[in-house]
Design a protein around this motif. Structure first.
Motif, PDB file in Angstrom:
ATOM      1  N   LYS A  57       0.004   6.716  -4.905  1.00  0.00           N
ATOM      2  CA  LYS A  57      -0.257   6.182  -3.302  1.00  0.00           C
ATOM      3  C   LYS A  57      -0.225   7.424  -2.371  1.00  0.00           C
ATOM      4  CE  LYS A  57       1.823   2.971  -0.325  1.00  0.00           C
ATOM      5  NZ  LYS A  57       3.023   1.853  -0.176  1.00  0.00           N
ATOM      6  N   TYR A  58       0.661   8.372  -2.569  1.00  0.00           N
ATOM      7  CA  TYR A  58       0.953   9.336  -1.445  1.00  0.00           C
ATOM      8  C   TYR A  58      -0.083  10.755  -1.582  1.00  0.00           C
ATOM      9  CZ  TYR A  58       4.503   6.314   0.260  1.00  0.00           C
ATOM     10  OH  TYR A  58       5.233   5.357   0.547  1.00  0.00           O
TER      11      TYR A  58
ATOM     12  N   ASP B 140      -2.228  11.654   1.413  1.00  0.00           N
ATOM     13  CA  ASP B 140      -1.441  12.200   2.700  1.00  0.00           C
ATOM     14  C   ASP B 140      -1.100  13.538   2.171  1.00  0.00           C
ATOM     15  OD1 ASP B 140      -1.708   9.909   3.868  1.00  0.00           O
ATOM     16  OD2 ASP B 140       0.067   8.721   3.186  1.00  0.00           O
TER      17      ASP B 140
END
Length: 269
Positions: free
Chosen positions: A213-214, A217
């Motif tokens: 998910k990260y 980023d």
């Protein structure tokens, strides 16, 4: 029978369900997520496995989760199908808690010489042991959240029924009480090892999902850091080049001045 020196003769008169058949029956009726079975046939070969001279055997099964026919036959809602399609990457709960329609708690199924006992469950030795004398938490099982099916089958030449209805077995016989407790604990130990493996796999999956998910980023942050590092390196290189240029120019000027001084001295002479 008690005086017999051969353990096989001691229990040859008994006709147990069999651990394999017990497992098949539980799988067919409950369709659990996890199941563990136990049969004390090897222990029953001992002449000490008896009460009042009557040999007995305990067979047990403990199941977690339930997908019985009534649950499988419920209608499928479009919302549920959409949710399932969105959660294809999720690992289902190893205890079967993902099925919200199942009833949590401890459910006791009792058999005496292959005959099911349907009434007066609360006073039976299987119920008392499962609800009062088993520390489920130490086996990673929570009776308040999990659907637990406990199957106890007692086979003996004399079933110690209590009351005239013959619907439950009392907990006052120490040998049977200990054997039932040991059988349930043996099943729980098997489930604990399976739950530990499944829970570790689920935690690894959730950790991987969180990291995934990260990742965008993190990539953007790393790109920004690398870009700044590159700009700093280029800036430092430009400064070094400018310093070198200035130094070389100063050296040239000094050399020219020295040459002029030397020429002037020659002319004066």
């Amino acid at each position: 029978l008690v005086a017999s020196s051969n353990g096989n003769e001691f229990i040859s008169c008994l006709s147990p369900v069999g651990e394999y058949n017990l497992r098949l029956g539980v799988l067919k009726e409950l369709k659990p997520k996890l199941i563990a079975t136990y049969s004390d046939a090897s222990v029953a070969h001992s002449n000490n496995h008896h009460y009042e001279g009557h040999p007995f055997m305990i067979e047990a099964a403990v199941a977690l989760g339930s997908h019985s026919q009534e649950h499988n036959n419920r209608p499928n809602n479009s919302d549920d199908s959409n949710n399932n399609s969105n959660n294809n990457d999720d690992i289902s709960d190893p205890r079967g808690r993902d099925d919200k329609s199942q009833q949590q708690g401890i459910h006791i199924y009792r058999f005496a010489n292959r005959i099911p006992l349907l009434f007066e469950t609360g006073a039976d030795v299987a119920t008392l042991v499962a609800t009062r004398h088993i520390n489920w938490g130490s086996y990673l099982i929570d009776p308040k959240r999990d659907h637990i099916g406990v199957f106890i089958s007692l086979v003996s030449t004399k079933i110690p029924y209590k009351g005239t209805s013959k619907e439950y077995i009392g907990a006052d016989i120490t040998e049977i009480h200990k054997a039932v407790k040991y059988a349930i604990q043996s099943c729980c130990l098997q489930l604990k090892s399976q739950l530990s493996i499944n829970l570790k796999a689920k935690q690894d999956h959730e950790r991987k999902k969180t990291l995934t998910k990260y990742i965008p980023d993190i990539c953007n942050a790393l790109y920004g850091v690398l870009t700044l590092m590159k700009e700093d390196d280029e800036k430092e290189k430009n400064e070094n080049n400018s310093r070198k240029t200035k130094t070389s120019n100063n050296n040239k000027n000094n050399n020219n001045q020295n040459d002029d001084i030397h020429i002037n001295k020659k002319l004066k002479k």
